[in-house]
Design a protein around this motif. Structure first.
Motif, PDB file in Angstrom:
ATOM      1  N   GLY A 141       0.773  -1.236   0.000  1.00 12.43           N
ATOM      2  CA  GLY A 141       0.000   0.000   0.000  1.00 12.43           C
ATOM      3  C   GLY A 141       0.802   1.283   0.000  1.00 12.43           C
ATOM      4  O   GLY A 141       0.225   2.371   0.054  1.00 12.43           O
ATOM      5  N   ALA A 142       2.132   1.203  -0.073  1.00 12.41           N
ATOM      6  CA  ALA A 142       2.942   2.418  -0.144  1.00 12.41           C
ATOM      7  C   ALA A 142       2.663   3.149  -1.449  1.00 12.41           C
ATOM      8  O   ALA A 142       2.533   2.529  -2.513  1.00 12.41           O
ATOM      9  N   ILE A 143       2.565   4.482  -1.389  1.00 12.26           N
ATOM     10  CA  ILE A 143       2.203   5.261  -2.575  1.00 12.26           C
ATOM     11  C   ILE A 143       3.402   6.019  -3.167  1.00 12.26           C
ATOM     12  O   ILE A 143       3.276   6.624  -4.229  1.00 12.26           O
ATOM     13  N   ALA A 144       4.558   5.962  -2.495  1.00 12.82           N
ATOM     14  CA  ALA A 144       5.781   6.593  -2.982  1.00 12.82           C
ATOM     15  C   ALA A 144       6.922   6.122  -2.097  1.00 12.82           C
ATOM     16  O   ALA A 144       6.706   5.431  -1.090  1.00 12.82           O
ATOM     17  N   PHE A 145       8.147   6.511  -2.471  1.00  9.70           N
ATOM     18  CA  PHE A 145       9.321   6.086  -1.717  1.00  9.70           C
ATOM     19  C   PHE A 145      10.226   7.277  -1.452  1.00  9.70           C
ATOM     20  O   PHE A 145      10.411   8.136  -2.321  1.00  9.70           O
ATOM     21  N   ALA A 161      16.730   2.544  -7.447  1.00 10.02           N
ATOM     22  CA  ALA A 161      15.375   2.837  -6.995  1.00 10.02           C
ATOM     23  C   ALA A 161      14.520   3.363  -8.141  1.00 10.02           C
ATOM     24  O   ALA A 161      13.354   2.977  -8.291  1.00 10.02           O
ATOM     25  N   LEU A 162      15.077   4.249  -8.947  1.00 10.22           N
ATOM     26  CA  LEU A 162      14.337   4.786 -10.099  1.00 10.22           C
ATOM     27  C   LEU A 162      14.024   3.686 -11.105  1.00 10.22           C
ATOM     28  O   LEU A 162      12.930   3.649 -11.682  1.00 10.22           O
ATOM     29  N   GLN A 163      14.971   2.776 -11.330  1.00 10.01           N
ATOM     30  CA  GLN A 163      14.738   1.685 -12.271  1.00 10.01           C
ATOM     31  C   GLN A 163      13.676   0.714 -11.750  1.00 10.01           C
ATOM     32  O   GLN A 163      12.809   0.273 -12.501  1.00 10.01           O
ATOM     33  N   ILE A 172       9.928   8.530  -6.811  1.00 10.13           N
ATOM     34  CA  ILE A 172      10.929   8.617  -5.753  1.00 10.13           C
ATOM     35  C   ILE A 172      10.919  10.050  -5.254  1.00 10.13           C
ATOM     36  O   ILE A 172      11.079  10.993  -6.030  1.00 10.13           O
ATOM     37  N   MET A 173      10.720  10.242  -3.944  1.00  8.60           N
ATOM     38  CA  MET A 173      10.700  11.574  -3.364  1.00  8.60           C
ATOM     39  C   MET A 173      12.047  11.871  -2.725  1.00  8.60           C
ATOM     40  O   MET A 173      12.508  11.121  -1.863  1.00  8.60           O
ATOM     41  N   GLN A 174      12.645  12.963  -3.152  1.00  9.87           N
ATOM     42  CA  GLN A 174      13.993  13.294  -2.713  1.00  9.87           C
ATOM     43  C   GLN A 174      14.025  14.613  -1.951  1.00  9.87           C
ATOM     44  O   GLN A 174      13.499  15.629  -2.410  1.00  9.87           O
ATOM     45  N   ASN A 175      14.614  14.575  -0.764  1.00 13.99           N
ATOM     46  CA  ASN A 175      14.901  15.792  -0.001  1.00 13.99           C
ATOM     47  C   ASN A 175      16.299  16.234  -0.418  1.00 13.99           C
ATOM     48  O   ASN A 175      17.302  15.740   0.097  1.00 13.99           O
ATOM     49  N   ALA A 176      16.360  17.146  -1.364  1.00 11.21           N
ATOM     50  CA  ALA A 176      17.622  17.452  -2.053  1.00 11.21           C
ATOM     51  C   ALA A 176      18.534  18.342  -1.220  1.00 11.21           C
ATOM     52  O   ALA A 176      18.298  19.538  -1.086  1.00 11.21           O
ATOM     53  N   ARG A 177      19.562  17.748  -0.666  1.00  8.44           N
ATOM     54  CA  ARG A 177      20.632  18.518  -0.020  1.00  8.44           C
ATOM     55  C   ARG A 177      21.869  17.642   0.089  1.00  8.44           C
ATOM     56  O   ARG A 177      21.784  16.429   0.309  1.00  8.44           O
ATOM     57  N   ASP A 178      23.006  18.253  -0.078  1.00 12.68           N
ATOM     58  CA  ASP A 178      24.281  17.560   0.060  1.00 12.68           C
ATOM     59  C   ASP A 178      24.606  17.446   1.545  1.00 12.68           C
ATOM     60  O   ASP A 178      24.760  18.456   2.238  1.00 12.68           O
ATOM     61  N   MET A 179      24.722  16.223   2.048  1.00 15.49           N
ATOM     62  CA  MET A 179      24.897  16.009   3.476  1.00 15.49           C
ATOM     63  C   MET A 179      26.189  16.609   4.018  1.00 15.49           C
ATOM     64  O   MET A 179      26.253  17.032   5.174  1.00 15.49           O
ATOM     65  N   ILE A 216      20.884  11.527 -13.234  1.00 13.42           N
ATOM     66  CA  ILE A 216      20.577  10.109 -13.002  1.00 13.42           C
ATOM     67  C   ILE A 216      19.208   9.760 -13.585  1.00 13.42           C
ATOM     68  O   ILE A 216      19.038   8.710 -14.221  1.00 13.42           O
ATOM     69  N   LEU A 217      18.236  10.629 -13.388  1.00 13.51           N
ATOM     70  CA  LEU A 217      16.886  10.405 -13.920  1.00 13.51           C
ATOM     71  C   LEU A 217      16.908  10.300 -15.442  1.00 13.51           C
ATOM     72  O   LEU A 217      16.225   9.439 -16.018  1.00 13.51           O
ATOM     73  N   LYS A 218      17.672  11.155 -16.077  1.00 18.47           N
ATOM     74  CA  LYS A 218      17.775  11.125 -17.540  1.00 18.47           C
ATOM     75  C   LYS A 218      18.313   9.787 -18.019  1.00 18.47           C
ATOM     76  O   LYS A 218      17.902   9.257 -19.064  1.00 18.47           O
ATOM     77  N   TYR A 219      19.225   9.201 -17.257  1.00 18.88           N
ATOM     78  CA  TYR A 219      19.841   7.925 -17.619  1.00 18.88           C
ATOM     79  C   TYR A 219      18.926   6.746 -17.291  1.00 18.88           C
ATOM     80  O   TYR A 219      18.804   5.806 -18.083  1.00 18.88           O
ATOM     81  N   SER A 220      18.257   6.801 -16.135  1.00 15.99           N
ATOM     82  CA  SER A 220      17.563   5.626 -15.608  1.00 15.99           C
ATOM     83  C   SER A 220      16.104   5.513 -16.022  1.00 15.99           C
ATOM     84  O   SER A 220      15.553   4.419 -16.101  1.00 15.99           O
ATOM     85  N   GLY A 221      15.461   6.663 -16.279  1.00 14.45           N
ATOM     86  CA  GLY A 221      14.017   6.653 -16.417  1.00 14.45           C
ATOM     87  C   GLY A 221      13.369   6.655 -15.048  1.00 14.45           C
ATOM     88  O   GLY A 221      14.040   6.796 -14.018  1.00 14.45           O
ATOM     89  N   GLY A 222      12.066   6.514 -15.000  1.00 20.01           N
ATOM     90  CA  GLY A 222      11.346   6.586 -13.741  1.00 20.01           C
ATOM     91  C   GLY A 222      10.851   8.000 -13.477  1.00 20.01           C
ATOM     92  O   GLY A 222      10.863   8.860 -14.371  1.00 20.01           O
ATOM     93  N   SER A 223      10.423   8.246 -12.252  1.00 19.12           N
ATOM     94  CA  SER A 223       9.891   9.550 -11.869  1.00 19.12           C
ATOM     95  C   SER A 223      10.516   9.994 -10.552  1.00 19.12           C
ATOM     96  O   SER A 223      10.635   9.195  -9.621  1.00 19.12           O
ATOM     97  N   ILE A 224      10.885  11.257 -10.484  1.00 18.48           N
ATOM     98  CA  ILE A 224      11.434  11.798  -9.247  1.00 18.48           C
ATOM     99  C   ILE A 224      10.641  13.029  -8.834  1.00 18.48           C
ATOM    100  O   ILE A 224      10.197  13.813  -9.685  1.00 18.48           O
ATOM    101  N   HIS A 225      10.439  13.150  -7.539  1.00 20.51           N
ATOM    102  CA  HIS A 225       9.731  14.290  -6.977  1.00 20.51           C
ATOM    103  C   HIS A 225      10.632  14.945  -5.941  1.00 20.51           C
ATOM    104  O   HIS A 225      11.050  14.290  -4.978  1.00 20.51           O
ATOM    105  N   PHE A 226      10.950  16.215  -6.144  1.00 18.59           N
ATOM    106  CA  PHE A 226      11.773  16.926  -5.184  1.00 18.59           C
ATOM    107  C   PHE A 226      10.868  17.536  -4.118  1.00 18.59           C
ATOM    108  O   PHE A 226      10.028  18.387  -4.405  1.00 18.59           O
ATOM    109  N   SER A 227      11.067  17.071  -2.897  1.00 19.84           N
ATOM    110  CA  SER A 227      10.210  17.473  -1.787  1.00 19.84           C
ATOM    111  C   SER A 227      10.769  18.690  -1.076  1.00 19.84           C
ATOM    112  O   SER A 227      11.937  18.723  -0.709  1.00 19.84           O
TER     113      SER A 227
END
Length: 416
Positions: A141-145, A161-163, A172-179, A216-227
């Motif tokens: 039942g997960a609706i995103a990752f 993950a994208l593949q 894939i939901m990404q919290n975009a920041r360099d750790m 990475i998205l351009k190479y792998s395909g899939g969907s990414i969401h920047f949160s």
């Protein structure tokens, strides 16, 4: 039971009565008529407004693990009071939401007033090393990752993950920041951080990660969401990626459309946020991104903390604040910059589009998922009105304009 909402002003761009006053008849959890005449219970809502139920893409209810800050019951109460019929749970819990039983635990606790949606962890333990069983989590039942408040720092893991998720169509939901760049920072890096003597996080932290992820998205395909994006350049990068046809979406936290790094001036830890509030230029860019549709959704970014985590020196306090109950009042603060009907669209249709869910509308035969609100009513968030277990709100004790009067979630009706 039948319910008639009389003389209510409808705000729903997909409804045949958008912008009009209507009499909405609800029977058995569905909208029976837009011209209702009578019902067992009638409420006159002249001067009040009605939209489809609001959908939040990012909230933390701390369940399991830190239920003293918030749990499903209190978080749902705060969400309902703030106008939300649907809320997405981020997996930053203890333990993280990374197994089928974890997903089932949250879904079983979803109440009638608010539907809980589960975002499951991408990596085991949110450590960025090993991929979780994403297909099993989807079946549960997960609706995103997502890795919640942590970024997916491991490029190889993000690629996999994208593949893996490209076939099931979940983002894939990404919290975009360099750790490394953002490590041990406490606010936005700029003139204000220098003035206050606080170590700041540069905008570069967010922008580097977005550039990497788009490649990475351009190479792998899939969907990414920047949160919860926060910078001017982030808006520009995502806008260009959309033009190139990449499957990319994004949202912004409501407070990032209201506050800036100047808000930190008196060291109030309720203004310490993740991501940090940026400059006025960034805020205006985010506003423009919402207006142009680059930013599909506005989320609450609800992060409750107990007072032991907030009543500290600014550099020791945890970043985050509560925002569900004050969400509508925050929307009104920016309604001079963005039309209110567009703002409502970004909390009704935008999130559902991101998750590829069927859109809802106020029309005959449709499921009754509705939010009722009054732009003129004033109220104060205090110990009496607060529905959350935590009180770390930047609006605490202030008079707020604009109040949600209630929600209808199918057969669950909660109206003041």
């Amino acid at each position: 039971m039948s319910l008639l909402l009389k003389n209510v002003h409808v705000v729903d761009v997909n409804s045949p009565v958008h912008g009009k006053q209507a009499n909405i008849l609800i029977e058995n959890g569905k909208i029976a008529s837009l011209k209702g005449r009578s019902a067992k219970k009638e409420i006159d809502l002249k001067g009040k407004f009605l939209s489809c139920g609001w959908f939040d893409l990012s909230a933390q209810f701390n369940d399991p693990g830190n239920e003293h800050r918030e749990d499903i019951k209190s978080g749902s109460a705060a969400a309902q009071s703030g106008g939300f019929t649907d809320v997405c749970m981020v997996p930053s819990t203890r333990p993280p939401i990374e197994s089928k039983s974890d997903v089932n635990y949250l879904l079983r606790r979803s109440g009638d007033e608010v539907d809980i949606h589960v975002i499951a962890a991408i990596s085991e333990g949110l450590e960025g090393k090993n991929l979780t069983e994403v297909l099993d989590l989807h079946d549960a039942g997960a609706i995103a990752f997502s890795d919640g408040d942590l970024p997916v720092w491991n490029a190889e893991l993000l690629l996999k993950a994208l593949q893996y998720t490209s076939d099931i169509g979940l983002p894939i939901m990404q919290n975009a920041r360099d750790m490394h760049i953002s490590s041990n920072t406490h606010m936005h890096e700029g003139r204000m951080s220098t003035h206050l003597g606080l170590r700041g996080e540069p905008s570069l932290s967010e922008e580097l990660m977005i550039r990497r992820d788009l490649d990475i998205l351009k190479y792998s395909g899939g969907s990414i969401h920047f949160s919860r994006i926060s910078t001017e350049k982030a808006v520009g990068l995502i806008k260009e990626a959309k033009k190139k046809g990449l499957s990319v979406t994004c949202d912004v936290g409501i407070h990032h459309l209201v506050f800036t790094d100047e808000s930190v001036g008196d060291f109030d830890t309720n203004f310490k946020s993740l991501p940090p509030y940026r400059t006025e230029r960034d805020r205006r860019a985010l506003i423009k991104g919402v207006k142009e549709g680059v930013i599909e959704a506005i989320c609450s970014n609800h992060r409750p903390y107990d007072q032991e985590c907030k009543q500290l020196e600014f550099d020791l306090a945890d970043p985050g604040n509560t925002s569900l109950q004050t969400f509508y009042s925050s929307l009104l603060k920016i309604s001079k910059e963005i039309p209110i009907e567009l703002l409502i669209d970004r909390v009704v249709n935008g999130p559902r589009k991101v998750l590829k869910k069927e859109l809802i509308r106020i029309d005959e035969g449709e499921e009754a998922k509705l939010t009722i609100f009054d732009p003129s009513q004033t109220w104060v968030l205090n110990d009496e009105s607060n529905r959350s277990k935590s009180r770390n709100s930047p609006y605490w004790g202030q008079e707020m304009k604009g109040k949600v009067l209630g929600t209808i979630n199918k057969r669950s009706i909660t109206i003041e």
